[in-house]
Design an enzyme around this catalytic site. Structure first.
Site, PDB file in Angstrom:
ATOM      1  N   PHE A   1     -19.221  14.654 -26.132  1.00 33.78           N
ATOM      2  CA  PHE A   1     -18.799  13.776 -27.416  1.00 33.78           C
ATOM      3  C   PHE A   1     -18.746  12.325 -27.045  1.00 33.78           C
ATOM      4  O   PHE A   1     -18.850  11.510 -27.737  1.00 33.78           O
ATOM      5  CB  PHE A   1     -17.549  14.153 -27.690  1.00 33.78           C
TER       6      PHE A   1
ATOM      7  N   ARG B   1     -13.792  15.273 -33.650  1.00 37.12           N
ATOM      8  CA  ARG B   1     -12.971  16.256 -33.053  1.00 37.12           C
ATOM      9  C   ARG B   1     -13.574  17.853 -33.566  1.00 37.12           C
ATOM     10  O   ARG B   1     -12.634  18.351 -34.429  1.00 37.12           O
ATOM     11  CB  ARG B   1     -11.497  16.268 -33.043  1.00 37.12           C
TER      12      ARG B   1
ATOM     13  N   LYS C   1      -0.485   7.645 -23.242  1.00 36.81           N
ATOM     14  CA  LYS C   1       0.228   7.955 -24.690  1.00 36.81           C
ATOM     15  C   LYS C   1       1.606   7.786 -24.561  1.00 36.81           C
ATOM     16  O   LYS C   1       2.144   6.597 -24.789  1.00 36.81           O
ATOM     17  CB  LYS C   1      -0.373   9.552 -24.996  1.00 36.81           C
TER      18      LYS C   1
ATOM     19  N   ASP D   1       1.370  20.177 -20.355  1.00 43.81           N
ATOM     20  CA  ASP D   1       0.760  18.805 -20.691  1.00 43.81           C
ATOM     21  C   ASP D   1       1.668  18.240 -21.476  1.00 43.81           C
ATOM     22  O   ASP D   1       1.751  18.521 -22.629  1.00 43.81           O
ATOM     23  CB  ASP D   1      -0.621  19.320 -21.320  1.00 43.81           C
TER      24      ASP D   1
ATOM     25  N   TYR E   1       0.852  -1.101  -0.206  1.00 42.70           N
ATOM     26  CA  TYR E   1      -0.088   0.072  -0.044  1.00 42.70           C
ATOM     27  C   TYR E   1       0.778   1.288   0.059  1.00 42.70           C
ATOM     28  O   TYR E   1       0.727   2.274  -0.662  1.00 42.70           O
ATOM     29  CB  TYR E   1      -1.058   0.186   1.191  1.00 42.70           C
TER      30      TYR E   1
ATOM     31  N   PHE F   1      -7.895  21.618 -24.704  1.00 39.43           N
ATOM     32  CA  PHE F   1      -8.063  20.033 -24.714  1.00 39.43           C
ATOM     33  C   PHE F   1      -9.490  19.875 -23.844  1.00 39.43           C
ATOM     34  O   PHE F   1      -9.652  20.638 -22.705  1.00 39.43           O
ATOM     35  CB  PHE F   1      -6.974  19.233 -24.255  1.00 39.43           C
ATOM     36  N   THR F   2     -10.232  18.925 -24.378  1.00 45.98           N
ATOM     37  CA  THR F   2     -11.679  18.697 -23.651  1.00 45.98           C
ATOM     38  C   THR F   2     -11.444  18.495 -22.181  1.00 45.98           C
ATOM     39  O   THR F   2     -11.913  19.342 -21.424  1.00 45.98           O
ATOM     40  CB  THR F   2     -12.388  17.363 -24.197  1.00 45.98           C
TER      41      THR F   2
END
Ligand code: F0G
Length: 470
Positions: free
Chosen positions: A462, A395, A271, A228, A85, A137-138
């Site tokens: 979306f 998009r 990614k 980001d 943990y 970005f969303t």
């Protein structure tokens, strides 16, 4: 003498090919269902490719998020999971890799990118502040809005033009940024939200010169820059390829230099980092780290796992070291470019230059007869699926959502469909099949009509909205 030397095969063809720096050890079968089954599937999914079952998809280009193939070393790493943990050794390995390759001092793990966005937004944005950035970005913008902030787009104008060939379309327009600072005051700017590459602009990079100049400007006003870093390795490849002085520098060096101009970063490890789940936020400021580390225990988990299993952190740590290998990143971006080059050769309207993670089709170029509020990109993605079982993502206006003040649709200049390439998953033959399907849909474009939205969720519509053909 030398002019009589026979040409090599490569010279005769006028090219020299690249190939993936890996071979395939395990395969996952895929199949194409019949056209009538695909028609039924997309109807049942409300013309939203997010609502399709993956089993009904042939080539899945929905996203590059969490869809990478892990290496044999990463799979071996899963067996070394320390599922304690607290204080898992995999956390310390991950921390070491982030420090070594990104250069930030303090690391807080999260379950994925939006977990990290939540923590940083809540920690640094005060009610009423502005967050300028290189295109929205969303999930990023939504977290900034939920924290009481207002996102302001300060990307260069070229980014909003799908056919402009600017090599660094992700750049921040420093004049736009300075005008905002003048208008609202530096104290009302929470931070600059910088993304490399810019997803919604087509996977377009930011140059080193731009981030350097941004740093200088922000230093004058005492404004922080948070990055980001989701696709920052791909951004580094474009710097190596296009920016003077970087051709001989390894990706790892470019990445670290770039991050060095920023104060911290958040990451969707799904990614660049080559894992199926995971994320993190890393900063240099100890006080902010303290805040983030305290907050992570409320929403994600203890600060040495943040929602990930020990084994996930091990695969992630190894993924970071593989991500910065020059031949990996070159083959990854070049596969995307292979698909884009095919489409451009056939005069199909796509965003240029071809970006790092995806080829973006310009739905306005396909369907000039469909008004934006009849969702041309949404329809294009549906048509592509019906044609060949290839799944892409809208998009455009659906992704852009509604303005929280007026409640009206936001009407983005870019109305796109994203063909997103997973890392180390598909072959060139899959790219050929995809390109030919896009061509078939393009050929039948005149008959296509728009859509009507029949169900709209409140947030990030979306993902779950439903449509019917007009
Ligand atoms: N930032 C960028 C630039 C992203 O592309 C994403 C996710 C996130 C943050 C959020 O990370 O999904 O791990 O919570 N993009 C995915 C996509 C969903 O398909 O482009 P997440």
């Amino acid at each position: 003498m030398s002019e009589h030397k026979p040409k090599t095969m490569g010279q005769q063809l006028g090219r020299r090919s690249w190939a993936e720096p890996w071979k395939i050890k395990m395969v996952e079968p895929i199949r194409m269902i019949s056209r009538s089954e695909r028609e039924k599937a997309i109807q049942e999914a409300g013309y939203n490719t997010f609502l399709l079952r993956s089993e009904d998809v042939y080539i899945d280009l929905l996203t590059d998020s969490g869809t990478s193939a892990m290496s044999d070393r990463q799979w071996a790493g899963l067996m070394l999971g320390d599922e304690a943990y607290a204080g898992s050794r995999n956390f310390y390995h991950l921390e070491e890799m982030v420090q070594r390759y990104y250069g930030y001092k303090y690391l807080v793990p999260t379950h994925q990118g939006r977990g990290a966005e939540h923590l940083i937004s809540q920690s640094v944005i005060k009610q009423g502040q502005y967050i300028p950035g290189n295109m929205y970005f969303t999930t990023t913008r939504l977290h900034q809005e939920i924290a009481g902030g207002t996102f302001v787009d300060v990307i260069i104008d070229e980014a909003h033009d799908p056919y402009n060939e600017h090599p660094f379309k992700g750049n921040i327009d420093l004049a736009k940024l300075e005008a905002l600072i003048d208008r609202v005051g530096a104290e009302n700017i929470a931070f600059v939200s910088l993304a490399g590459t810019v997803n919604m602009a087509g996977g377009q990079p930011v140059s080193m010169a731009n981030v350097k100049a941004l740093r200088a400007l922000c230093d004058r006003y005492g404004i922080k820059i948070y990055l980001d870093a989701t696709r920052m390795a791909e951004n580094s490849f474009f710097i190596q390829e296009r920016e003077e002085g970087y051709a001989d520098k390894p990706i790892a060096e470019i990445l670290k230099e770039f991050c060095g101009y920023t104060d911290g970063a958040w990451m969707s490890a799904k990614k660049d980092n080559l894992v199926n789940i995971g994320g993190w936020v890393a900063v240099n400021d100890e006080k902010l780290f303290d805040k983030l580390r305290n907050m992570v225990v409320i929403y994600e988990g203890l600060h040495t796992y943040g929602g990930m299993a020990g084994r996930d952190m091990e695969a992630l740590a190894i993924g970071i070291s593989e991500m910065v290998e020059d031949d990996h990143i070159a083959s990854r971006v070049n596969q995307v470019r292979y698909l884009g080059d095919l489409l451009m050769a056939w005069n199909i309207p796509v965003v240029r230059p071809i970006g790092g993670h995806a080829v973006f089709l310009d739905a306005r170029g396909f369907y000039p007869h469909i008004p934006q509020d009849q969702f041309p990109a949404q329809m294009l993605a549906a048509q592509l699926y019906v044609d060949s079982g290839v799944r892409a993502m809208e998009r455009g206006i659906v992704s852009a959502g509604r303005d929280p003040q007026t409640g009206d649709h936001r009407y983005p200049k870019l109305e796109l469909v994203r063909l997103t390439i997973s890392r180390r998953v598909y072959t060139q033959a899959h790219m050929d099949v995809t390109a030919e399907s896009v061509m078939a849909v393009y050929d039948s474009r005149q008959q296509t009509r728009g859509l009507r939205m029949v169900y709209e969720p409140e947030y990030l519509r979306f993902f779950q909205a439903r449509f019917e053909p007009l």
